[in-house]
Design a protein around this motif. Sequence first.
Motif, PDB file in Angstrom:
ATOM      1  N   TYR A 212      -8.866  -4.620  10.043  1.00  0.00           N
ATOM      2  CA  TYR A 212      -7.907  -5.532   8.976  1.00  0.00           C
ATOM      3  C   TYR A 212      -6.824  -6.218   9.786  1.00  0.00           C
ATOM      4  O   TYR A 212      -6.528  -7.532   9.276  1.00  0.00           O
ATOM      5  N   ALA A 213      -6.362  -5.395  10.718  1.00  0.00           N
ATOM      6  CA  ALA A 213      -5.166  -6.077  11.429  1.00  0.00           C
ATOM      7  C   ALA A 213      -5.803  -7.412  12.229  1.00  0.00           C
ATOM      8  O   ALA A 213      -5.094  -8.493  12.405  1.00  0.00           O
ATOM      9  N   ARG A 214      -7.190  -7.264  12.784  1.00  0.00           N
ATOM     10  CA  ARG A 214      -7.674  -8.399  13.522  1.00  0.00           C
ATOM     11  C   ARG A 214      -7.842  -9.633  12.485  1.00  0.00           C
ATOM     12  O   ARG A 214      -7.422 -10.630  12.795  1.00  0.00           O
ATOM     13  N   TRP A 215      -8.220  -9.241  11.275  1.00  0.00           N
ATOM     14  CA  TRP A 215      -8.594 -10.359  10.269  1.00  0.00           C
ATOM     15  C   TRP A 215      -7.437 -10.901   9.842  1.00  0.00           C
ATOM     16  O   TRP A 215      -7.206 -12.242   9.780  1.00  0.00           O
ATOM     17  N   LEU A 224       0.003  -9.432  14.369  1.00  0.00           N
ATOM     18  CA  LEU A 224       0.798  -8.626  13.486  1.00  0.00           C
ATOM     19  C   LEU A 224       1.997  -7.663  14.169  1.00  0.00           C
ATOM     20  O   LEU A 224       1.539  -7.265  15.165  1.00  0.00           O
ATOM     21  N   SER A 225       2.762  -7.429  13.470  1.00  0.00           N
ATOM     22  CA  SER A 225       3.950  -6.585  14.181  1.00  0.00           C
ATOM     23  C   SER A 225       3.678  -5.331  13.801  1.00  0.00           C
ATOM     24  O   SER A 225       2.627  -5.007  12.901  1.00  0.00           O
ATOM     25  N   ALA A 230       1.633  -0.970  10.152  1.00  0.00           N
ATOM     26  CA  ALA A 230       1.749   0.177   9.328  1.00  0.00           C
ATOM     27  C   ALA A 230       1.638   0.011   7.615  1.00  0.00           C
ATOM     28  O   ALA A 230       1.200   0.779   7.046  1.00  0.00           O
ATOM     29  N   THR A 231       1.921  -1.204   7.227  1.00  0.00           N
ATOM     30  CA  THR A 231       1.806  -1.599   6.106  1.00  0.00           C
ATOM     31  C   THR A 231       0.429  -1.665   5.657  1.00  0.00           C
ATOM     32  O   THR A 231       0.059  -1.094   4.403  1.00  0.00           O
TER      33      THR A 231
END
Length: 266
Positions: A212-215, A224-225, A230-231
Amino acid sequence: MLRVLTPRLLPHDAQLVPDDVVPTQLDGLPPELDADWAARVNQDELLHIECQGYKDTTFDERTLWYHVGFALRNRGKRRVRTVALWLMPLPTGQRRNVVAVADISVRVKTIVLPDVPAARLLIDPATACFAAGANAGKWTDEALCMRVASVLAQRRASWAERHMAVVAAAMRKRYEMMVAAMEQAHLEPVIIEDLVKFGEDRGVDRGRTNAYARWFARALGRPLSEREIATLAQRIEVLGMDRLDDVYFNSSRDALAAWLADPTAR
């Protein structure tokens, strides 16, 4: 912890005597079904706690049969009361104060540790180990872990307390932070016994979070930070992947950024 969080269930002056956690002592009950904890309360009650951390669909069934086993063994002598302690957010659809199997249901007292304010548990050094898995409130996860480690060090916490702190932290994605905080506080390291299962869960969760971070990074046009990652991890656990899919596929770039930045977003 029970005296702090459930004073009506366990009065301050109650006398506790640890009980055998094999519920029925029947030959047919395999040893691996030992309950988590039980104690006789004064002369007329028995208190049983079952703790749920990993994603296990058999928790209700296990808790119910332990309760029934204790009730059979203590019938006519003691009232049996069961506490369900969740180290993770209550799953969607999970009944809070009842466990049921087929036509049998048992009332339980449910404590969801992630909903309990960590500050409340840090007031008493005896409950500080549970604070690692509680609601951090305005503190960052790192700050909470440092506070927990500091209290444990001052208390000269036992192995069991340190182990509880690490396990509770791990269930809230704070494992590395808790280990680092304990090292800084010069506490002896703790190894989680169920390391294989813990590693499997962490591996699956990290894989989902990374995807999901990549998306989201692709949609936002930037990396993303750490806080945003973490969120995502927290919302995957609490809201589920269907909700994240809905947000990702039906939101503009600005809406995605706002959703990540809003701590109350669902």
